[in-house]
Design a protein around this motif. Structure first.
Motif, mmCIF file in Angstrom:
data_model
loop_
_atom_site.group_PDB
_atom_site.id
_atom_site.type_symbol
_atom_site.label_atom_id
_atom_site.label_comp_id
_atom_site.label_asym_id
_atom_site.label_seq_id
_atom_site.Cartn_x
_atom_site.Cartn_y
_atom_site.Cartn_z
ATOM 1 N N GLY A 169 11.751 8.442 -1.908
ATOM 2 C CA GLY A 169 11.017 8.128 -3.124
ATOM 3 C C GLY A 169 10.770 9.283 -4.060
ATOM 4 O O GLY A 169 10.158 9.099 -5.116
ATOM 5 N N GLN A 170 11.245 10.460 -3.720
ATOM 6 C CA GLN A 170 11.028 11.631 -4.562
ATOM 7 C C GLN A 170 12.361 12.179 -5.069
ATOM 8 O O GLN A 170 13.371 12.148 -4.359
ATOM 9 C CB GLN A 170 10.288 12.720 -3.793
ATOM 10 N N LEU A 171 12.347 12.678 -6.303
ATOM 11 C CA LEU A 171 13.523 13.323 -6.870
ATOM 12 C C LEU A 171 13.550 14.763 -6.378
ATOM 13 O O LEU A 171 12.720 15.585 -6.768
ATOM 14 C CB LEU A 171 13.466 13.279 -8.399
ATOM 15 N N VAL A 172 14.526 15.069 -5.511
ATOM 16 C CA VAL A 172 14.540 16.395 -4.882
ATOM 17 C C VAL A 172 15.486 17.362 -5.579
ATOM 18 O O VAL A 172 15.367 18.585 -5.404
ATOM 19 C CB VAL A 172 14.889 16.299 -3.379
ATOM 20 N N GLU A 173 16.447 16.833 -6.372
ATOM 21 C CA GLU A 173 17.360 17.726 -7.082
ATOM 22 C C GLU A 173 18.070 16.973 -8.200
ATOM 23 O O GLU A 173 18.382 15.789 -8.061
ATOM 24 C CB GLU A 173 18.407 18.322 -6.127
ATOM 25 N N GLU A 174 18.310 17.664 -9.304
ATOM 26 C CA GLU A 174 19.188 17.190 -10.362
ATOM 27 C C GLU A 174 20.323 18.195 -10.510
ATOM 28 O O GLU A 174 20.115 19.397 -10.379
ATOM 29 C CB GLU A 174 18.441 17.041 -11.684
ATOM 30 N N GLY A 187 11.388 -4.364 -15.743
ATOM 31 C CA GLY A 187 10.233 -5.247 -15.614
ATOM 32 C C GLY A 187 10.263 -6.154 -14.405
ATOM 33 O O GLY A 187 9.531 -7.153 -14.358
ATOM 34 N N MET A 188 11.079 -5.828 -13.403
ATOM 35 C CA MET A 188 11.169 -6.669 -12.212
ATOM 36 C C MET A 188 10.170 -6.291 -11.129
ATOM 37 O O MET A 188 10.076 -6.980 -10.109
ATOM 38 C CB MET A 188 12.594 -6.613 -11.645
ATOM 39 N N VAL A 189 9.457 -5.191 -11.314
ATOM 40 C CA VAL A 189 8.327 -4.860 -10.445
ATOM 41 C C VAL A 189 7.128 -4.607 -11.341
ATOM 42 O O VAL A 189 7.255 -4.091 -12.453
ATOM 43 C CB VAL A 189 8.610 -3.630 -9.550
ATOM 44 N N SER A 190 5.969 -4.993 -10.880
ATOM 45 C CA SER A 190 4.775 -4.926 -11.727
ATOM 46 C C SER A 190 3.831 -3.792 -11.365
ATOM 47 O O SER A 190 3.087 -3.305 -12.219
ATOM 48 C CB SER A 190 4.015 -6.263 -11.659
ATOM 49 N N ASP A 191 3.851 -3.356 -10.112
ATOM 50 C CA ASP A 191 2.875 -2.360 -9.668
ATOM 51 C C ASP A 191 3.463 -0.962 -9.818
ATOM 52 O O ASP A 191 3.966 -0.366 -8.859
ATOM 53 C CB ASP A 191 2.467 -2.631 -8.218
ATOM 54 N N TRP A 192 3.442 -0.451 -11.035
ATOM 55 C CA TRP A 192 3.933 0.902 -11.279
ATOM 56 C C TRP A 192 3.020 1.597 -12.268
ATOM 57 O O TRP A 192 2.288 0.956 -13.021
ATOM 58 C CB TRP A 192 5.375 0.892 -11.798
ATOM 59 N N ARG A 193 3.057 2.900 -12.230
ATOM 60 C CA ARG A 193 2.307 3.692 -13.207
ATOM 61 C C ARG A 193 3.151 4.897 -13.589
ATOM 62 O O ARG A 193 4.047 5.312 -12.859
ATOM 63 C CB ARG A 193 0.943 4.120 -12.653
ATOM 64 N N GLY A 194 2.856 5.432 -14.752
ATOM 65 C CA GLY A 194 3.653 6.507 -15.314
ATOM 66 C C GLY A 194 4.119 6.094 -16.696
ATOM 67 O O GLY A 194 3.499 5.249 -17.344
ATOM 68 N N ARG A 213 0.816 -1.215 0.000
ATOM 69 C CA ARG A 213 0.000 0.000 0.000
ATOM 70 C C ARG A 213 0.851 1.267 0.000
ATOM 71 O O ARG A 213 0.317 2.376 0.132
ATOM 72 C CB ARG A 213 -0.921 0.011 1.228
ATOM 73 N N THR A 214 2.148 1.108 -0.155
ATOM 74 C CA THR A 214 3.052 2.250 -0.042
ATOM 75 C C THR A 214 3.682 2.586 -1.383
ATOM 76 O O THR A 214 4.225 1.712 -2.060
ATOM 77 C CB THR A 214 4.183 1.944 0.972
ATOM 78 N N ASP A 215 3.602 3.848 -1.771
ATOM 79 C CA ASP A 215 4.319 4.329 -2.955
ATOM 80 C C ASP A 215 5.771 4.584 -2.561
ATOM 81 O O ASP A 215 6.077 5.568 -1.877
ATOM 82 C CB ASP A 215 3.695 5.625 -3.488
#
Length: 253
Positions: free
Chosen positions: A214-219, A52-59, A16-18
């Motif tokens: 889990g978030q991209l905070v800087e590039e 393709g090693m995880v199935s529960d993704w969107r985007g 249940r966790t993103d």
């Protein structure tokens, strides 16, 4: 030019966790791009979603402009390969080096296997006399060279590297990093490199993305890394924590 890897608005869920939340990155052809952050920040999960090693993704995930979801596995394998962290666990213990390197060629019906295997072993700095040895007869660095050779057997242009030196001692890390630099130049490779070691990024990469929870905070470009001139507080903390620990790697390479 079409990016080698394009990721837009990626979410990956475990239960249940993103664990990856709304991440977008674009890696250009021939670029070496690092994903950095502490353990659990989502770095490896992004690579696993791409292969393709995880199935529960969107985007959206695109390889050379083609949606990952529409690529046949055989086509994907010729475009992109992954090298894993643990050279002790990523090779089948009952397969020789020859069997490991020949397998992709057999699956894709590519001939001249003996020549290709020997040439690839030489390319990664592995003496052909190791060709019929098993993984337990090799050192950690030799095993990782086999893993890199296996990833290159189909001549892909995009390599996803999941902390490929972290399980090795410092002197062997330097050998593998120098090998990766040489292979990139010789083969025109694109790298997406996951690590928590910022000195490795400074040596190997052009740009980096900093992940936090889990978030991209800087590039940033690697010049910004070398100057320690990050904008985000978390990125500055990560840089400060890496200073002492990174000296050994810096001196080795």
């Amino acid at each position: 030019m079409t990016p080698a890897l394009g990721i837009r608005n990626l979410y990956v869920r475990y239960g249940r966790t993103d664990v990856v939340q709304d991440v977008s990155i674009s890696v250009e052809q021939g670029e070496s791009y690092a994903l950095v952050g502490e353990s659990g920040s989502g770095k490896s999960t992004i690579l696993r979603a791409a292969v393709g090693m995880v199935s529960d993704w969107r985007g959206e995930i695109e390889i050379d402009g083609t949606p990952r979801s529409s690529m046949a596995q055989a086509d994907f394998a010729r475009h992109c390969q992954m090298v894993f962290q643990d050279p002790y666990g990523s090779l089948h213990p009952r397969r020789t080096v020859d069997a490991t390197l020949s397998e992709p060629l057999k699956i894709h019906n590519i001939g001249d296997r003996d020549h290709r295997v020997v040439e690839m072993m030489r390319s990664v700095g592995l003496n052909p006399r190791y060709r019929f040895r098993f993984p337990h007869q090799l050192s950690g660095g030799q095993r990782q060279r086999v893993a890199i050779a296996r990833a290159l057997m189909l001549d892909p242009k995009l390599l996803l590297l999941d902390e490929p030196t972290s399980a090795l001692d410092v002197s062997v890390q330097a050998e593998i990093l120098n090998l990766l630099v040489r292979l990139r130049e010789e083969r025109g490779l694109t790298y997406v490199f996951v690590t928590h070691a910022l000195p490795v990024v400074s040596f190997l990469c052009d740009r980096l993305g900093v992940l936090h929870k889990g978030q991209l905070v800087e590039e940033a470009g690697v010049d910004k890394l070398r100057a320690g001139a990050f904008d985000e507080p978390y990125a500055r903390e990560l840089f400060a924590a890496s200073l002492g620990a990174g000296d050994r790697v810096r001196h080795a390479v």
